[in-house]
Structure formats: structure tokens, C-alpha cells
Write an enzyme that holds these catalytic residues in place. Structure first.
Site, PDB file in Angstrom:
ATOM      1  N   LYS A  52       0.926  -1.216  -0.128  1.00 32.29           N
ATOM      2  CA  LYS A  52      -0.066   0.102   0.013  1.00 32.29           C
ATOM      3  C   LYS A  52       0.954   1.076   0.193  1.00 32.29           C
ATOM      4  O   LYS A  52       0.616   2.262  -0.832  1.00 32.29           O
ATOM      5  CB  LYS A  52      -0.994   0.041   1.218  1.00 32.29           C
ATOM      6  CG  LYS A  52      -2.165  -0.929   1.076  1.00 32.29           C
ATOM      7  CD  LYS A  52      -2.847  -1.473   2.299  1.00 32.29           C
ATOM      8  CE  LYS A  52      -3.773  -2.668   1.982  1.00 32.29           C
ATOM      9  NZ  LYS A  52      -4.460  -3.042   3.324  1.00 32.29           N
ATOM     10  N   GLN A  96      -4.611  -2.239   9.582  1.00 33.28           N
ATOM     11  CA  GLN A  96      -4.479  -3.335   8.836  1.00 33.28           C
ATOM     12  C   GLN A  96      -5.159  -4.494   9.872  1.00 33.28           C
ATOM     13  O   GLN A  96      -4.853  -4.431  10.945  1.00 33.28           O
ATOM     14  CB  GLN A  96      -2.909  -3.585   8.522  1.00 33.28           C
ATOM     15  CG  GLN A  96      -2.809  -4.903   7.888  1.00 33.28           C
ATOM     16  CD  GLN A  96      -3.426  -4.817   6.316  1.00 33.28           C
ATOM     17  OE1 GLN A  96      -3.180  -3.930   5.783  1.00 33.28           O
ATOM     18  NE2 GLN A  96      -3.914  -5.954   6.059  1.00 33.28           N
ATOM     19  N   ASP A 119     -11.155   2.385   4.034  1.00 28.34           N
ATOM     20  CA  ASP A 119     -11.643   0.935   3.826  1.00 28.34           C
ATOM     21  C   ASP A 119     -12.941   0.546   3.564  1.00 28.34           C
ATOM     22  O   ASP A 119     -13.148  -0.292   3.077  1.00 28.34           O
ATOM     23  CB  ASP A 119     -10.866   0.289   5.139  1.00 28.34           C
ATOM     24  CG  ASP A 119      -9.564  -0.521   4.678  1.00 28.34           C
ATOM     25  OD1 ASP A 119      -9.219  -0.628   3.585  1.00 28.34           O
ATOM     26  OD2 ASP A 119      -8.941  -0.988   5.646  1.00 28.34           O
TER      27      ASP A 119
END
Ligand code: NAP
Length: 293
Positions: A52, A96, A119
Site C-alpha cells: 500500500k 490493517q 477501507d
């Protein structure tokens, strides 16, 4: 059969985003800034977060990686999230997963400000998606929609079967495909581990989207001639012939199914790169469309 080439399409999307960053810079605007919070040292999570950060560099975004120890308390982690929520320089951030067991993932997700939830996992984002309001759509279903859009796959009036009902893939996927949009306007059936006649339902799918995490589960006999097949699954399977010691396998038995379908995503190189590109699209959206979200 034609490949739905996620790797190629994701590179196109990244090039478009990089051009947009050049335009933002030229007009003196703020460069989109993504932060990623990594708790502990889980190998796969390290790889995902590193990717990312690399993606951000490739398109010209700013990025910040916040590494926290595995034994961090939930309250301290929530304190970091509060700081990120308040930091005007951070446009969007992700935490994460998986998180260490002593941390309540739901509490963490709920703590992320909706306007920074790139997200798209937070209840506010999911609710807005269901209502068709501007929001962040979680990266994997958004990536699948983008792939169908860019390959001009006809979805209106088709029967779409989604296999798997997770909160981050199957459920949002089924909602997006049933919405009055393009792609969308499909008649959707969502199947899961309690569905008794799954084979029969899959056989009737014009578009089959599979996200269960069971390598090679969907075989040719479960696929209608000419169907469009999207394989979200990624499982590491031991393979001593590879330097890494493993290979990535999808939920669809590619070799047999490819003979029967009209379009199919490969694994790797299908949905995975599209998911990464979607996170960049969401970060750009966070910087440019925040007042609407
Ligand atoms: P998950 O949370 O484990 O959910 C799996 C779903 O599949 C559940 O709804 C489960 O049903 C269903 N299922 C399991 N076995 C089944 C069976 N035999 N028949 C029918 N349904 C079955 O998984 P996920 O997070 O959605 O991920 C699914 C796969 O996609 C994994 O391989 C993951 O690594 C991959 N993935 C890939 C990307 C990408 O970027 N390409 C992104 C996210 C996930 P129940 O609800 O009834 O248990």
C-alpha cells in the site's frame, strides 16, 4: 474466453490517479495523504501494508506508516486513531487487520471517522453504500465493480450469484450488483455455507462472483456456458517448486472453468491488484470529495 486482467486495469487506474495528482499539484492543492496503522509483525500484514505504501509512492500520494507493538493496549491504539481522525493532514487511514486477539476489531472500526474510512468497513460507510449515498466502498467489491465497468460487462437483468457473505466482500458485492446502477441492476442470489442447493444455483449464474477462501472450490460443472466468472479468493498453498515455498490459488479451478466461461479473472493478477487500486481511488476521494461524505 477472455481474461479480466486486473493487473493491467489497476496499472491504468494508477496512471490516471498519478495524472490527477499532477493536476492537484499544478493548482497548488493538497496532495492526498494515506496513513496505515500496522499492529504487530504478522508476515502477510507486513506485505500488504508495504504494498500500500509502494502504491502511494507510485501515484505521488503522501503516505505514513504507523507501526505499533503487538502488545499495545486497546485504549492506546484508540488514542492513535483519535489523533489520526483529528490530524488535518491525513485524508484517510486504514488499520490493517487482523489485529492481535486482545483488541476488539469492531471497537477499532467504529472509532474511525467516517470521512477518513477509506477501507469502507465502518457501519456509516456500509449504510451509506446501501442507500446509494456518496461514501467509501470497501476496496475489493469496488475493485470488482470497476473491472466489470472497464470491460463493459453487461450486468443489467442478468442473474448474478455471489458465493460468500463476509462483511468486506460477499455482502457488499451482492448489494452493489443489485443496485440501480451500471454495473448493477442484476438479480442477485447470495449463497453461503448453509445453502443446500449451491451447485444448482451457481449453474444458473450469468455472473458468478466467488469469495470463500477455498482453493479450486468452483469446478467447471458448477459454471454455466458463457458465464462471467470473478474469483476473489486468494489462498497460499504450499509449493516447494517456488522460491517462496507457496503459490496463490483462487476459489475457482481456473484450468477447467476457463474452457466454459466468457470472461474470468486470473489469480494472481485479477481482483488483488484491483483491490489495491481501489484503496488509492478512495484516498483520492477522501481528499477531493470529503465535504460530501
Ligand atoms: P470470510 O470472511 O472467511 O468469509 C467466507 C465466506 O464464504 C463466508 O460467508 C462463508 O459462509 C462462505 N463459505 C465458506 N465455505 C463455503 C462453502 N463451502 N460453500 C459456500 N460458502 C462458503 O472470507 P472473505 O474475507 O470474504 O475472503 C474470502 C476469500 O477472498 C479469501 O480467500 C480471501 O483471502 C480473499 N480475499 C481476497 C481479496 C483480494 O483483494 N483479492 C480481498 C479480500 C479477501 P458462512 O458465512 O456461512 O460461514
Amino acid at each position: 474466453m477472455q481474461l479480466l486482467d486486473g493487473k493491467y486495469t489497476a496499472e491504468q487506474i494508477k496512471a490516471e490517479i498519478a495524472e490527477e495528482v499532477v493536476r492537484i499539484k499544478a493548482r497548488g492543492g493538497k496532495i492526498p495523504h494515506l496513513a496505515a496503522v500496522l499492529v504487530g509483525n504478522d508476515g502477510a500484514s507486513e506485505t500488504y501494508v508495504a504494498a500500500k505504501v509502494t502504491d502511494c509512492k507510485q501515484v505521488g500520494f503522501d503516505s505514513t506508516l504507523i507501526r505499533l507493538p503487538a502488545d499495545i493496549s486497546e485504549e492506546t491504539l484508540l488514542g492513535h486513531i483519535d489523533q489520526l481522525n483529528r490530524n488535518p493532514d491525513i485524508d484517510g487511514f486504514i488499520v490493517q487487520v487482523p489485529l492481535p486477539e486482545h483488541i476488539d476489531e469492531t471497537r477499532v472500526t467504529l472509532a474511525i471517522a467516517p470521512e477518513k474510512d477509506v477501507d469502507g468497513f465502518a457501519p456509516a460507510s456500509v449504510g451509506r453504500m446501501c442507500l446509494g449515498l456518496p461514501t467509501f466502498i470497501s476496496a475489493t467489491p469496488n475493485g470488482v465493480m470497476e473491472l466489470l465497468r472497464r470491460y463493459n460487462i453487461e450486468t443489467s437483468g442478468k442473474h448474478c450469484v455471489v458465493v460468500g457473505r463476509s462483511n468486506i466482500v460477499g455482502t457488499p458485492m451482492s448489494i452493489l450488483m443489485s443496485r440501480n446502477s451500471n454495473p448493477g441492476n442484476a438479480t442477485v442470489t447470495l449463497v453461503h455455507s448453509r445453502t443446500p442447493n449451491m451447485v444448482e444455483i451457481c449453474q444458473s449464474a450469468d455472473i458468478l462472483i466467488v469469495a470463500i477462501g477455498k482453493p479450486d472450490f468452483i469446478t467447471a460443472d458448477m459454471v454455466k456456458q458463457g458465464a462471467v466468472v470473478v474469483d476473489v479468493g486468494i489462498t497460499r498453498v504450499n509449493d516447494s517448486s517456488r522460491a517462496s515455498g507457496f503459490r496463490l490459488v483462487g476459489d475457482v479451478h481456473f484450468e477447467s472453468v476457463k474452457e466454459k466461461c466468457s470472461f474470468i479473472t486470473p489469480v494472481p493478477g485479477g481482483v488483488g491488484p484491483m483491490t489495491r487500486a481501489s484503496l488509492l481511488q478512495n484516498t483520492l476521494k477522501a481528499q477531493t470529495l470529503r465535504p460530501q461524505i
